[in-house]
Write an enzyme that holds these catalytic residues in place. Structure first.
Site, PDB file in Angstrom:
ATOM      1  N   LYS A 268     -19.213 -84.994  12.948  1.00  0.00           N
ATOM      2  CA  LYS A 268     -17.885 -84.380  12.934  1.00  0.00           C
ATOM      3  C   LYS A 268     -17.306 -84.149  14.334  1.00  0.00           C
ATOM      4  CE  LYS A 268     -17.733 -81.930   8.541  1.00  0.00           C
ATOM      5  NZ  LYS A 268     -17.557 -80.650   7.879  1.00  0.00           N
ATOM      6  N   ASP A 304     -11.144 -79.347   5.949  1.00  0.00           N
ATOM      7  CA  ASP A 304     -12.056 -78.274   5.514  1.00  0.00           C
ATOM      8  C   ASP A 304     -11.346 -76.921   5.487  1.00  0.00           C
ATOM      9  OD1 ASP A 304     -14.362 -79.691   4.970  1.00  0.00           O
ATOM     10  OD2 ASP A 304     -15.151 -79.531   7.000  1.00  0.00           O
TER      11      ASP A 304
HETATM   12  P1  NAP Z   1     -23.991 -76.605  10.572  1.00  0.00           P
HETATM   13  O1  NAP Z   1     -22.896 -76.946  11.515  1.00  0.00           O
HETATM   14  O2  NAP Z   1     -25.323 -77.254  10.732  1.00  0.00           O
HETATM   15  O3  NAP Z   1     -24.192 -74.993  10.672  1.00  0.00           O
HETATM   16  C1  NAP Z   1     -25.195 -74.358   9.980  1.00  0.00           C
HETATM   17  C2  NAP Z   1     -25.156 -72.857  10.255  1.00  0.00           C
HETATM   18  O4  NAP Z   1     -26.147 -72.272   9.436  1.00  0.00           O
HETATM   19  C3  NAP Z   1     -25.485 -72.477  11.697  1.00  0.00           C
HETATM   20  O5  NAP Z   1     -24.759 -71.337  12.040  1.00  0.00           O
HETATM   21  C4  NAP Z   1     -26.974 -72.166  11.625  1.00  0.00           C
HETATM   22  O6  NAP Z   1     -27.418 -71.182  12.548  1.00  0.00           O
HETATM   23  C5  NAP Z   1     -27.090 -71.571  10.247  1.00  0.00           C
HETATM   24  N1  NAP Z   1     -28.435 -71.764   9.726  1.00  0.00           N
HETATM   25  C6  NAP Z   1     -29.021 -72.953   9.420  1.00  0.00           C
HETATM   26  N2  NAP Z   1     -30.270 -72.733   8.971  1.00  0.00           N
HETATM   27  C7  NAP Z   1     -30.464 -71.398   8.988  1.00  0.00           C
HETATM   28  C8  NAP Z   1     -31.556 -70.538   8.644  1.00  0.00           C
HETATM   29  N3  NAP Z   1     -32.702 -71.064   8.183  1.00  0.00           N
HETATM   30  N4  NAP Z   1     -31.401 -69.226   8.778  1.00  0.00           N
HETATM   31  C9  NAP Z   1     -30.270 -68.683   9.243  1.00  0.00           C
HETATM   32  N5  NAP Z   1     -29.194 -69.442   9.607  1.00  0.00           N
HETATM   33  C10 NAP Z   1     -29.303 -70.770   9.465  1.00  0.00           C
HETATM   34  O7  NAP Z   1     -23.572 -76.857   9.060  1.00  0.00           O
HETATM   35  P2  NAP Z   1     -22.084 -76.826   8.443  1.00  0.00           P
HETATM   36  O8  NAP Z   1     -21.455 -78.147   8.551  1.00  0.00           O
HETATM   37  O9  NAP Z   1     -21.370 -75.653   9.003  1.00  0.00           O
HETATM   38  O10 NAP Z   1     -22.392 -76.605   6.886  1.00  0.00           O
HETATM   39  C11 NAP Z   1     -22.917 -75.390   6.441  1.00  0.00           C
HETATM   40  C12 NAP Z   1     -22.829 -75.276   4.934  1.00  0.00           C
HETATM   41  O11 NAP Z   1     -21.483 -75.329   4.498  1.00  0.00           O
HETATM   42  C13 NAP Z   1     -23.545 -76.393   4.183  1.00  0.00           C
HETATM   43  O12 NAP Z   1     -24.256 -75.820   3.119  1.00  0.00           O
HETATM   44  C14 NAP Z   1     -22.442 -77.249   3.651  1.00  0.00           C
HETATM   45  O13 NAP Z   1     -22.788 -77.875   2.427  1.00  0.00           O
HETATM   46  C15 NAP Z   1     -21.341 -76.227   3.435  1.00  0.00           C
HETATM   47  N6  NAP Z   1     -20.017 -76.878   3.476  1.00  0.00           N
HETATM   48  C16 NAP Z   1     -19.321 -76.915   2.299  1.00  0.00           C
HETATM   49  C17 NAP Z   1     -18.081 -77.518   2.258  1.00  0.00           C
HETATM   50  C18 NAP Z   1     -17.322 -77.569   0.961  1.00  0.00           C
HETATM   51  O14 NAP Z   1     -16.390 -78.353   0.857  1.00  0.00           O
HETATM   52  N7  NAP Z   1     -17.662 -76.738  -0.007  1.00  0.00           N
HETATM   53  C19 NAP Z   1     -17.540 -78.087   3.423  1.00  0.00           C
HETATM   54  C20 NAP Z   1     -18.288 -78.019   4.617  1.00  0.00           C
HETATM   55  C21 NAP Z   1     -19.531 -77.411   4.617  1.00  0.00           C
HETATM   56  P3  NAP Z   1     -27.784 -71.549  14.080  1.00  0.00           P
HETATM   57  O15 NAP Z   1     -26.487 -71.547  14.807  1.00  0.00           O
HETATM   58  O16 NAP Z   1     -28.699 -70.450  14.489  1.00  0.00           O
HETATM   59  O17 NAP Z   1     -28.459 -72.888  14.061  1.00  0.00           O
END
Ligand code: NAP
Length: 480
Positions: A268, A304
């Site tokens: 992204k 998003d």
């Molecule tokens: P990302 O950029 O990888 O960010 C993940 C976040 O979660 C980071 O802040 C990370 O913390 C935290 N995290 C990951 N593992 C963790 C753990 N074990 N304990 C505590 N915190 C943890 O991912 P993203 O793109 O933002 O996506 C995140 C979620 O949103 C996903 O589940 C995705 O499916 C969902 N999403 C949904 C939609 C929709 O259309 N419904 C759209 C986009 C995303 P750190 O900073 O400490 O690593």
């Protein structure tokens, strides 16, 4: 075989996979389009007997005039191939399962040395840099005037299996449904190929769209967008591109008639520097989840934030929320942008506090360490970490109950549609819960509008996605 003969153009019979049979048993395939494959162990098959035995069986099948094609490995003695050519068309095949790309001069020499009616190259490849070189080999084969079947095994090659007509492939292999597994890694089923990707209708002037990410195999997007294209009558196909190397991928992007892309983790942000223009919202958020081709320019957008915001407005009207964002990754950036745009205040808490601080600075919120969060300071909790997402559906993020009681709890995860966090929130007295499914639907609808200028109803997309996720959850245990 009988069940599939009207749904495929050619039936491959893997003779080396059959047990306890005689040539007479194959009589029922008379007048049916069949490709015989009798793969020895040394070439990745299961036939452990002598070559003389193998070829005697193929000869007997040939004498009975059963089938049209036979797959013969590149290392077979030319007079034997000549003999089989008296009965069948010969597909001279080369397989490599170790991730290694053979050099073209060697392959060219090898295929030139043996008689054939078409060639097959099937390679397990893990890197897009190799896939691009493989496509050069395909081009070289075509320059020699050879018909061919081109296969990249593994998840990175699924798109090529689906889009093989654009690379002059004679056919593609698909697995029968209901076996519980693909017959080869990265293969899609006959039903998926026909009904989801509309393979039989493909034509060179059709547009290609796709999901760029890694991994993408379990994404629901191909089911959504292909169905939408079909419903609005657009000649377009949407495929999964599991890509490890953007630069290499872009070389293919210019060969295919690409109309646009959905972009997901981990590309992204990295995609930004390859685009001609980036829309203001995407620039502000710092991430692109949608690429649109406008004339010959590649434009980045972000849907998003709209996807996140619309379900809230639809359910609760326009409100001035005091929000707590849990997590500070890509999705949290789109959430913070939407909240700021709507004039809402927000705090953010995250495992890595420095990231929460950066996000708060960027969008004008407050970063709060996990143990300093005050439940009285917010009325909307937005969970943006992947904790609880399939296949880890039993994971509950370590969010205290006090953060859920009497709040609106919005979990961005859409698979499963109701996470353990949402069930917990309901149980402890949340005011309302909201799943990530309507967000997925709204962002997809917006994406579709950017690509096609057509409006689709998010509710219809929710229904489509839900139906697909239900089917997928039945098979999750098998595939993972
Ligand atoms: P990302 O950029 O990888 O960010 C993940 C976040 O979660 C980071 O802040 C990370 O913390 C935290 N995290 C990951 N593992 C963790 C753990 N074990 N304990 C505590 N915190 C943890 O991912 P993203 O793109 O933002 O996506 C995140 C979620 O949103 C996903 O589940 C995705 O499916 C969902 N999403 C949904 C939609 C929709 O259309 N419904 C759209 C986009 C995303 P750190 O900073 O400490 O690593």
């Amino acid at each position: 075989m009988r069940a599939y003969e009207t749904r495929v153009d050619l039936l491959e019979v893997r003779l080396d996979w059959l047990r306890d049979w005689t040539v007479e048993d194959l009589e029922f395939l008379r007048d049916r389009p069949v490709l015989w494959t009798f793969r020895p162990v040394r070439q990745g098959g299961e036939f452990a007997g002598a070559d003389s035995e193998r070829f005697e069986v193929l000869r007997q099948i040939g004498r009975r005039r059963l089938g049209q094609w036979v797959d013969v490995e590149w290392d077979v003695w030319p007079p034997l191939i000549m003999e089989l050519r008296g009965y069948f068309k010969v597909l001279l095949s080369y397989h490599q399962y170790d991730g290694h790309l053979p050099p073209w001069p060697d392959l060219g020499e090898l295929f030139r040395a043996k008689p054939h009616d078409a060639v097959k190259i099937a390679l397990t490849l893990h890197r897009w840099a190799d896939i691009v070189r493989f496509l050069d080999i395909v081009e070289a084969c075509q320059a020699e005037g050879w018909d061919g079947v081109w296969v990249v095994m593994g998840p990175r090659g699924t798109w090529l299996r689906i889009l093989t007509p654009w690379f002059g492939g004679l056919w593609t292999y698909a697995s029968p449904e209901g076996t519980g597994r693909a017959t080869a890694d990265g293969q899609v089923s006959v039903e998926e190929l026909r009904q989801v990707y509309r393979y039989p209708e493909m034509a060179p002037d059709h547009r290609i769209y796709g999901l760029l990410g890694d991994p993408v195999a379990h994404s629901v997007s191909p089911y959504i967008h292909n169905r939408l294209f079909q419903e609005v009558g657009l000649a377009a196909h949407y495929v999964p591109f599991a890509v490890d190397d953007l630069e290499a991928f872009l070389r293919v992007m210019h060969v295919l008639p690409l109309g646009g892309l959905s972009v997901t983790v981990p590309h992204k942000i990295a995609i930004l520097r390859y685009l001609d223009d980036v829309e203001p919202a995407a620039r502000d958020i710092g991430a692109v989840n949608t690429v649109v081709r406008r004339e010959d320019r590649w434009v980045g957008a972000n849907t998003d934030w709209v996807g996140f915001w619309r379900p809230l407005v639809r359910r609760f009207g326009v409100r001035s929320w005091r929000a707590l964002i849990v997590g500070a990754g890509g999705a949290a950036h789109a959430v913070a942008y939407a909240l700021r745009r709507a004039g809402c205040s927000f705090a953010v808490t995250n495992r890595t506090h420095a990231k929460a601080e950066a996000l708060a600075r960027r969008f004008g919120g407050t970063a709060v360490p996990w143990d300093a969060v005050k439940p009285g300071a917010f009325d909307l909790l937005i969970h943006t970490t992947p904790l609880g997402m399939a296949p880890h559906i039993d994971t509950l993020p370590p969010i205290p109950d006090a953060w859920l009681v009497d709040k609106v709890v919005y979990d961005l995860i859409y698979n499963p549609p109701e996470t353990r966090l949402l069930r917990r929130a309901r149980a402890v007295g949340a005011r309302a819960v909201l799943s990530g499914l309507p967000m997925l639907a709204e962002q997809a609808a917006e994406q579709f509008r950017l690509w096609t200028l057509q409006t689709v109803r998010a509710d219809d997309i929710v229904a489509l996605a839900q139906a697909h996720l239900e089917r997928q959850s039945e098979t999750f245990n098998i595939f993972d």
